[in-house]
Design a protein around this motif. Sequence first.
Motif, PDB file in Angstrom:
ATOM      1  N   ALA A   1      42.049  36.777  40.542  1.00 46.43           N
ATOM      2  CA  ALA A   1      43.429  36.817  41.127  1.00 46.43           C
ATOM      3  C   ALA A   1      43.973  38.079  41.462  1.00 46.43           C
ATOM      4  N   LYS A   2      43.333  39.123  40.582  1.00 49.38           N
ATOM      5  CA  LYS A   2      43.870  40.384  40.658  1.00 49.38           C
ATOM      6  C   LYS A   2      43.098  41.181  41.771  1.00 49.38           C
ATOM      7  N   ASN A   3      42.009  40.597  42.354  1.00 50.31           N
ATOM      8  CA  ASN A   3      40.955  41.312  43.191  1.00 50.31           C
ATOM      9  C   ASN A   3      40.332  42.357  42.445  1.00 50.31           C
ATOM     10  N   LEU A   4      39.835  42.404  41.181  1.00 50.37           N
ATOM     11  CA  LEU A   4      39.151  43.433  40.494  1.00 50.37           C
ATOM     12  C   LEU A   4      37.894  42.997  40.048  1.00 50.37           C
TER      13      LEU A   4
ATOM     14  N   ASP B   1      38.395  39.571  38.211  1.00 53.12           N
ATOM     15  CA  ASP B   1      39.502  38.719  38.125  1.00 53.12           C
ATOM     16  C   ASP B   1      40.062  38.749  39.445  1.00 53.12           C
TER      17      ASP B   1
ATOM     18  N   ALA C   1      38.952  48.254  42.333  1.00 55.65           N
ATOM     19  CA  ALA C   1      39.998  47.484  42.823  1.00 55.65           C
ATOM     20  C   ALA C   1      39.631  47.369  44.225  1.00 55.65           C
TER      21      ALA C   1
ATOM     22  N   SER D   1      36.206  49.702  36.376  1.00 53.01           N
ATOM     23  CA  SER D   1      36.974  48.840  37.294  1.00 53.01           C
ATOM     24  C   SER D   1      36.713  49.313  38.652  1.00 53.01           C
TER      25      SER D   1
ATOM     26  N   SER E   1      40.849  45.712  48.288  1.00 52.23           N
ATOM     27  CA  SER E   1      41.806  45.374  48.886  1.00 52.23           C
ATOM     28  C   SER E   1      41.333  45.062  50.617  1.00 52.23           C
TER      29      SER E   1
END
Length: 124
Positions: A75-78, A73, A23, A21, A25
């Motif tokens: 929506a989750k910024n993944l 994803d 992440a 994964s 930001s």
Amino acid sequence: QVQLVESGGGSVLTGGSLRLSCAASGDTASIGTWAWFRDPPGKKSEAVAVIIDWNNYINYADSVKGRFTISRDKAKNLLYLQMNNLEPEDTAVYSCAARVSDGIWDRAQTYNYWGQGTQVTVSS
């Protein structure tokens, strides 16, 4: 600025699976292309997979086609990399990368942002 943090690396046996994964930001709306690269020990860095947001273009290195799957994803910024049927040759530090503009997908120098990397070790 965009920050990327990978997770999900580890040690597995040949034939095993891992899901990495990444992440994201910061100013992620500026990013158009997301990718995974890897640095095998003693070998040249390699582009593994790419996904482009605006047209859902996906591509893979020949060495991982049919075994790895890149996905997002939004929506989750993944960003994900599902790795199946792993081989010892997949052992490497895997890093996610992102860039604002277009370009040849497997050219590392075209990417603006990089994560710190996560180690994947596959043993026989």
